[in-house]
Design an enzyme around this catalytic site. Sequence first.
Site, PDB file in Angstrom:
ATOM      1  N   ASP A  30      60.176  15.581  14.846  1.00 41.02           N
ATOM      2  CA  ASP A  30      59.972  17.115  14.771  1.00 41.02           C
ATOM      3  C   ASP A  30      58.510  17.260  15.133  1.00 41.02           C
ATOM      4  O   ASP A  30      57.552  16.558  14.463  1.00 41.02           O
ATOM      5  CB  ASP A  30      60.333  17.627  13.555  1.00 41.02           C
ATOM      6  N   ASN A  87      70.406  23.994  10.321  1.00 40.72           N
ATOM      7  CA  ASN A  87      70.402  25.563  10.331  1.00 40.72           C
ATOM      8  C   ASN A  87      71.117  26.234  11.290  1.00 40.72           C
ATOM      9  O   ASN A  87      71.141  25.696  12.763  1.00 40.72           O
ATOM     10  CB  ASN A  87      68.717  25.717  10.669  1.00 40.72           C
ATOM     11  N   VAL A  96      65.902  26.909  17.546  1.00 43.69           N
ATOM     12  CA  VAL A  96      66.151  26.208  18.886  1.00 43.69           C
ATOM     13  C   VAL A  96      67.767  25.887  19.204  1.00 43.69           C
ATOM     14  O   VAL A  96      68.506  25.482  18.114  1.00 43.69           O
ATOM     15  CB  VAL A  96      65.827  24.579  19.138  1.00 43.69           C
ATOM     16  N   HIS A 100      71.464  20.664  15.950  1.00 43.61           N
ATOM     17  CA  HIS A 100      70.430  19.519  15.550  1.00 43.61           C
ATOM     18  C   HIS A 100      70.563  19.417  14.108  1.00 43.61           C
ATOM     19  O   HIS A 100      70.658  20.217  13.422  1.00 43.61           O
ATOM     20  CB  HIS A 100      69.160  19.587  15.936  1.00 43.61           C
ATOM     21  N   HIS A 102      68.396  18.017  10.877  1.00 42.10           N
ATOM     22  CA  HIS A 102      67.342  17.761  10.402  1.00 42.10           C
ATOM     23  C   HIS A 102      67.589  16.446   9.583  1.00 42.10           C
ATOM     24  O   HIS A 102      68.143  16.790   8.634  1.00 42.10           O
ATOM     25  CB  HIS A 102      66.460  18.723   9.877  1.00 42.10           C
TER      26      HIS A 102
HETATM   27  P1  DGP Z   1      65.398  24.918  13.721  1.00 45.37           P
HETATM   28  O1  DGP Z   1      64.579  25.818  12.847  1.00 45.37           O
HETATM   29  O2  DGP Z   1      66.493  24.346  12.653  1.00 45.37           O
HETATM   30  O3  DGP Z   1      66.002  25.337  15.093  1.00 45.37           O
HETATM   31  O4  DGP Z   1      64.562  23.752  14.298  1.00 45.37           O
HETATM   32  C1  DGP Z   1      63.817  23.339  15.410  1.00 45.37           C
HETATM   33  C2  DGP Z   1      63.025  22.341  15.042  1.00 45.37           C
HETATM   34  O5  DGP Z   1      62.574  22.017  16.260  1.00 45.37           O
HETATM   35  C3  DGP Z   1      61.582  22.789  14.420  1.00 45.37           C
HETATM   36  O6  DGP Z   1      61.382  22.155  13.236  1.00 45.37           O
HETATM   37  C4  DGP Z   1      60.601  22.370  15.495  1.00 45.37           C
HETATM   38  C5  DGP Z   1      61.166  21.438  16.517  1.00 45.37           C
HETATM   39  N1  DGP Z   1      60.667  21.364  17.875  1.00 45.37           N
HETATM   40  C6  DGP Z   1      60.683  22.712  18.422  1.00 45.37           C
HETATM   41  N2  DGP Z   1      60.175  22.507  19.825  1.00 45.37           N
HETATM   42  C7  DGP Z   1      60.162  21.338  19.507  1.00 45.37           C
HETATM   43  C8  DGP Z   1      59.851  20.272  20.806  1.00 45.37           C
HETATM   44  O7  DGP Z   1      59.281  20.689  21.860  1.00 45.37           O
HETATM   45  N3  DGP Z   1      59.370  18.939  20.450  1.00 45.37           N
HETATM   46  C9  DGP Z   1      59.905  18.467  19.185  1.00 45.37           C
HETATM   47  N4  DGP Z   1      59.770  17.079  19.070  1.00 45.37           N
HETATM   48  N5  DGP Z   1      60.217  19.452  18.203  1.00 45.37           N
HETATM   49  C10 DGP Z   1      60.402  20.744  18.556  1.00 45.37           C
END
Ligand code: DGP
Length: 114
Positions: A30, A87, A96, A100, A102
């Site tokens: 993340d 989430n 996003v 996914h 976590h």
């Molecule tokens: P959520 O809030 O459950 O939708 O988690 C989305 C997660 O994705 C958040 O913890 C940050 C991560 N994230 C967002 N954009 C990117 C990215 O471009 N690269 C990576 N590695 N993580 C990302």
Amino acid sequence: MGDTIFGKIIRREVPADIVFENDDVLGFRDLNPQAPVHVLFIPKKALPTLDDAGPGDAELLGKLQLAAAEYARQEGLAEQGYRTVINCNEHGGQTVFHLHVHLLAGRRLGWPPG
Ligand code: DGP
């Protein structure tokens, strides 16, 4: 493939620190870690939210959780423990819209979440 940043990571159009991959699942660190270990496991098949999953996705959802467990075991995190979280939508804190899981590990995690 849905047009999210995670779709672009799957297609290697944007860089990510990929730490796990099999036929169905990609795992990468993340960008904004909430624990010493914070890895996202995503299906290669785009599915926006858990609310969009149906009976035909049961196996895929299991594979996502098993990928997180396999990675945790492989990294020596399983004995001390870890948490997996999905989430969903606004109140769940989803930002996003490509489903996914976590994986959070490496410290004692608080409960209940804020
Ligand atoms: P959520 O809030 O459950 O939708 O988690 C989305 C997660 O994705 C958040 O913890 C940050 C991560 N994230 C967002 N954009 C990117 C990215 O471009 N690269 C990576 N590695 N993580 C990302």
